[in-house]
Design a protein around this motif. Sequence first.
Motif, PDB file in Angstrom:
ATOM      1  N   LEU A   4       0.825  -1.200   0.000  1.00  0.00           N
ATOM      2  CA  LEU A   4       0.000   0.000   0.000  1.00  0.00           C
ATOM      3  C   LEU A   4       0.864   1.256   0.000  1.00  0.00           C
ATOM      4  CD1 LEU A   4      -2.844  -0.985   2.453  1.00  0.00           C
ATOM      5  CD2 LEU A   4      -2.851  -1.039  -0.016  1.00  0.00           C
ATOM      6  N   TYR A  17      -8.670  -1.183  -1.722  1.00  0.00           N
ATOM      7  CA  TYR A  17      -8.595  -2.510  -1.108  1.00  0.00           C
ATOM      8  C   TYR A  17      -9.280  -3.551  -1.989  1.00  0.00           C
ATOM      9  CZ  TYR A  17      -6.523  -1.052   3.319  1.00  0.00           C
ATOM     10  OH  TYR A  17      -5.658  -0.589   4.286  1.00  0.00           O
ATOM     11  N   ILE A  36      -5.433  -8.858   3.484  1.00  0.00           N
ATOM     12  CA  ILE A  36      -5.813  -7.513   3.045  1.00  0.00           C
ATOM     13  C   ILE A  36      -7.221  -7.182   3.529  1.00  0.00           C
ATOM     14  CG2 ILE A  36      -6.313  -6.083   1.014  1.00  0.00           C
ATOM     15  CD1 ILE A  36      -4.028  -7.657  -0.401  1.00  0.00           C
ATOM     16  N   MET A  40      -8.134  -4.143   6.059  1.00  0.00           N
ATOM     17  CA  MET A  40      -9.131  -3.145   5.691  1.00  0.00           C
ATOM     18  C   MET A  40     -10.023  -2.818   6.888  1.00  0.00           C
ATOM     19  SD  MET A  40     -11.840  -3.710   2.673  1.00  0.00           S
ATOM     20  CE  MET A  40     -12.935  -2.432   2.151  1.00  0.00           C
ATOM     21  N   THR A  51     -16.510  -6.075  -2.108  1.00  0.00           N
ATOM     22  CA  THR A  51     -15.388  -6.647  -1.375  1.00  0.00           C
ATOM     23  C   THR A  51     -15.681  -8.090  -1.004  1.00  0.00           C
ATOM     24  OG1 THR A  51     -15.080  -4.455  -0.358  1.00  0.00           O
ATOM     25  CG2 THR A  51     -13.806  -6.275   0.554  1.00  0.00           C
TER      26      THR A  51
END
Length: 93
Positions: A4, A17, A36, A40, A51
């Motif tokens: 990131l 993300y 990840i 998040m 997501t």
Amino acid sequence: MRCLPRAQGCIPDVLSYNILINGCCKAQRIDEANQIFDEMSFRGLIPNTATHSTLISGLSQAGRIFEAKELFKDMHAQGCSPDLVTYSILLHG
């Protein structure tokens, strides 16, 4: 997380993300995608339907159906509503 761009002052959002999770799933790096996803939430961002659907798809494609079903259940518990894409992924899984 190493990848990131926080060091350059760029703060990732939910879309950032989602892109990372999608890339990890396509590269069959499901454990990294899970990390990840966890980061998040740790950073205070709320995973959205996209997501969840992306990670459910990656888990399903990796043969990790039980984990995909658990994530789907968690999705409901977190108040995130599945859409047609999510249900389609589950049916194909």
